[in-house]
Design an enzyme around this catalytic site. Sequence first.
Site, mmCIF file in Angstrom:
data_model
loop_
_atom_site.group_PDB
_atom_site.id
_atom_site.type_symbol
_atom_site.label_atom_id
_atom_site.label_comp_id
_atom_site.label_asym_id
_atom_site.label_seq_id
_atom_site.Cartn_x
_atom_site.Cartn_y
_atom_site.Cartn_z
ATOM 1 N N TYR A 1 28.905 35.152 68.579
ATOM 2 C CA TYR A 1 27.764 35.375 67.667
ATOM 3 C C TYR A 1 28.102 36.466 66.660
ATOM 4 C CZ TYR A 1 23.397 37.527 66.016
ATOM 5 O OH TYR A 1 22.423 38.086 65.231
ATOM 6 N N THR B 1 23.242 41.844 61.435
ATOM 7 C CA THR B 1 23.011 42.567 62.688
ATOM 8 C C THR B 1 23.985 43.732 62.849
ATOM 9 O OG1 THR B 1 23.301 42.314 65.073
ATOM 10 C CG2 THR B 1 24.446 40.749 63.729
ATOM 11 N N ASP B 2 23.589 44.718 63.654
ATOM 12 C CA ASP B 2 24.503 45.830 63.950
ATOM 13 C C ASP B 2 25.623 45.383 64.897
ATOM 14 O OD1 ASP B 2 22.986 45.524 66.270
ATOM 15 O OD2 ASP B 2 22.498 47.652 66.487
ATOM 16 N N GLU B 3 25.476 44.188 65.492
ATOM 17 C CA GLU B 3 26.469 43.752 66.476
ATOM 18 C C GLU B 3 27.844 43.513 65.847
ATOM 19 O OE1 GLU B 3 25.030 40.942 69.407
ATOM 20 O OE2 GLU B 3 22.973 41.550 69.022
ATOM 21 N N LYS C 1 28.566 36.312 62.547
ATOM 22 C CA LYS C 1 27.758 37.099 61.607
ATOM 23 C C LYS C 1 28.682 38.005 60.770
ATOM 24 C CE LYS C 1 23.846 37.383 61.087
ATOM 25 N NZ LYS C 1 22.855 36.638 60.261
HETATM 26 N N1 LIG Z 1 16.542 39.272 66.524
HETATM 27 C C1 LIG Z 1 17.170 40.401 66.314
HETATM 28 O O1 LIG Z 1 17.048 41.351 67.085
HETATM 29 C C2 LIG Z 1 18.029 40.577 65.075
HETATM 30 C C3 LIG Z 1 18.518 41.845 64.767
HETATM 31 C C4 LIG Z 1 19.276 42.004 63.600
HETATM 32 C C5 LIG Z 1 19.531 40.935 62.773
HETATM 33 N N2 LIG Z 1 19.056 39.700 63.113
HETATM 34 C C6 LIG Z 1 19.355 38.591 62.189
HETATM 35 O O2 LIG Z 1 18.113 38.180 61.627
HETATM 36 C C7 LIG Z 1 18.130 36.775 61.399
HETATM 37 C C8 LIG Z 1 16.944 36.132 62.081
HETATM 38 O O3 LIG Z 1 17.012 36.408 63.488
HETATM 39 P P1 LIG Z 1 15.889 35.871 64.484
HETATM 40 O O4 LIG Z 1 16.002 36.669 65.722
HETATM 41 O O5 LIG Z 1 14.620 35.766 63.772
HETATM 42 O O6 LIG Z 1 16.451 34.409 64.763
HETATM 43 P P2 LIG Z 1 15.767 33.132 65.428
HETATM 44 O O7 LIG Z 1 16.804 32.526 66.294
HETATM 45 O O8 LIG Z 1 14.437 33.478 66.025
HETATM 46 O O9 LIG Z 1 15.473 32.177 64.182
HETATM 47 C C9 LIG Z 1 16.489 31.574 63.446
HETATM 48 C C10 LIG Z 1 15.835 30.543 62.527
HETATM 49 O O10 LIG Z 1 16.871 29.933 61.747
HETATM 50 C C11 LIG Z 1 16.643 28.520 61.742
HETATM 51 N N3 LIG Z 1 17.945 27.836 61.572
HETATM 52 C C12 LIG Z 1 18.972 27.804 62.450
HETATM 53 N N4 LIG Z 1 19.986 27.083 61.938
HETATM 54 C C13 LIG Z 1 19.598 26.668 60.703
HETATM 55 C C14 LIG Z 1 20.207 25.900 59.687
HETATM 56 N N5 LIG Z 1 21.445 25.399 59.834
HETATM 57 N N6 LIG Z 1 19.532 25.681 58.544
HETATM 58 C C15 LIG Z 1 18.264 26.160 58.370
HETATM 59 N N7 LIG Z 1 17.641 26.895 59.325
HETATM 60 C C16 LIG Z 1 18.291 27.143 60.473
HETATM 61 C C17 LIG Z 1 16.007 28.226 63.089
HETATM 62 O O11 LIG Z 1 15.302 26.996 63.086
HETATM 63 C C18 LIG Z 1 15.106 29.434 63.268
HETATM 64 O O12 LIG Z 1 13.836 29.215 62.675
HETATM 65 C C19 LIG Z 1 19.479 36.267 61.892
HETATM 66 O O13 LIG Z 1 20.329 36.127 60.792
HETATM 67 C C20 LIG Z 1 19.946 37.366 62.833
HETATM 68 O O14 LIG Z 1 21.356 37.431 62.869
HETATM 69 C C21 LIG Z 1 18.307 39.491 64.240
#
Ligand SMILES: NC(=O)c1ccc[n+]([C@@H]2O[C@H](COP(=O)([O-])OP(=O)(O)OC[C@H]3O[C@@H](n4cnc5c(N)ncnc54)[C@H](O)[C@@H]3O)[C@@H](O)[C@H]2O)c1
Length: 354
Positions: free
Chosen positions: A160, A134-136, A164
């Site tokens: 968080y 993430t950009d955070e 990350k």
């Molecule tokens: N949502 C955003 O805007 C955004 C932006 C940039 C980066 N990201 C990154 O992208 C990734 C996905 O984000 P998202 O928004 O889809 O998240 P989300 O919270 O919707 O989904 C996370 C998934 O990971 C699974 N999970 C959690 N802990 C686990 C574990 N210990 N073992 C196996 N699976 C596990 C959960 O069951 C879920 O399906 C993350 O790494 C996040 O940091 C998200």
Amino acid sequence: MAEKSILITGGAGFIGSHLVRYFVNKYPNYSIFNLDKLTYAGNLENLKDIENAPNYTFIKGDICDRDTLKKLFEKYGIDSVIHLAAETHVDRSVNDPLEFVKTNVIGTLTLLQVAKEFWQKDNYEGKLFYHVSTDEVFGSLDLDGGYFTEDCKYEPHSPYSASKASSDHFVRSFYDTYKMPIVISNCSNNYGPNQFPEKLIPLFINNIRHNRELPVYGKGENVRDWLYVEDHVSAIDLIFHKGKIGETYCIGGKNEWKNIDIIKRVISITDELLGRESGASLKLIKFVTDRPGHDLRYAIDCTKLERELGWQPSYTFDDGIRKCIEWYLNNQEWLDQVTSGDYKNYYDKMYKGR
Ligand SMILES: NC(=O)c1ccc[n+]([C@@H]2O[C@H](COP(=O)([O-])OP(=O)(O)OC[C@H]3O[C@@H](n4cnc5c(N)ncnc54)[C@H](O)[C@@H]3O)[C@@H](O)[C@H]2O)c1
């Protein structure tokens, strides 16, 4: 034999489910293994349309569980990892930071160690560990100043983003120390279908529909750069196939919005689609005490990704946000299910005993 055996972690979550569907459909010659613990944020309903695809396998498991990971690498000959599994909600991290360290830091490190164990003997030939971040991790920008780029220093403020950031550092350390082929991307805020309705956009669409309050932190002055989830997925595809080993790529929508403005936009379209008078739901806005450590502004300069890999987002914000709102309004059942907790039984119904 499959051209590639790719382990996608967190594939039942928001971005992960879009990524899994995209890879399963676009690359029939790849075997896609989706490892997900199915926390409250993971939902197999998101992948119903592809669950029987011949190149797709779901495995319920935890990235912190070394034995599960070893069995997967052994049984399926995993040669690539696209790692998304994480705890992702900032507010939850404020309440329970340790859970974030367990999955985001220890889980990532466990996955790196297992990948190294299996891949090092082949001198990492044809292997890739892609870490989605993430950009955070870069902290906060002034309202009128600059953009995040690949060269920015890390300055996370929330538990968080700290977790990350730590995972990013571990991934890079495996490149520097063990020569593991890695690539990292840092993306701005995503929006789109299937996002758990604790996050701003789905939460507000659902609340507008039900005439519930719309809690806005502080004065709603914080700025975020929004990207449609499918555009994030297309960037991951490009970086996975063409990104330079050891590099970081920033992904963003060049689409900055103050929270209060995006909320008003969501209200306007949602009211229109619900057949309500224009602006009828503005009265639901309620300003609440700001989140502690709330970053003021995130904005990405994604020139590197555009110039080196030719990436461009395909959705305008107008198209993306309308499509997104329409999806939530047409999928009330999905929203009700994920907020009721019933969906946790889905795995048992679908997969137990298979
Ligand atoms: N949502 C955003 O805007 C955004 C932006 C940039 C980066 N990201 C990154 O992208 C990734 C996905 O984000 P998202 O928004 O889809 O998240 P989300 O919270 O919707 O989904 C996370 C998934 O990971 C699974 N999970 C959690 N802990 C686990 C574990 N210990 N073992 C196996 N699976 C596990 C959960 O069951 C879920 O399906 C993350 O790494 C996040 O940091 C998200």
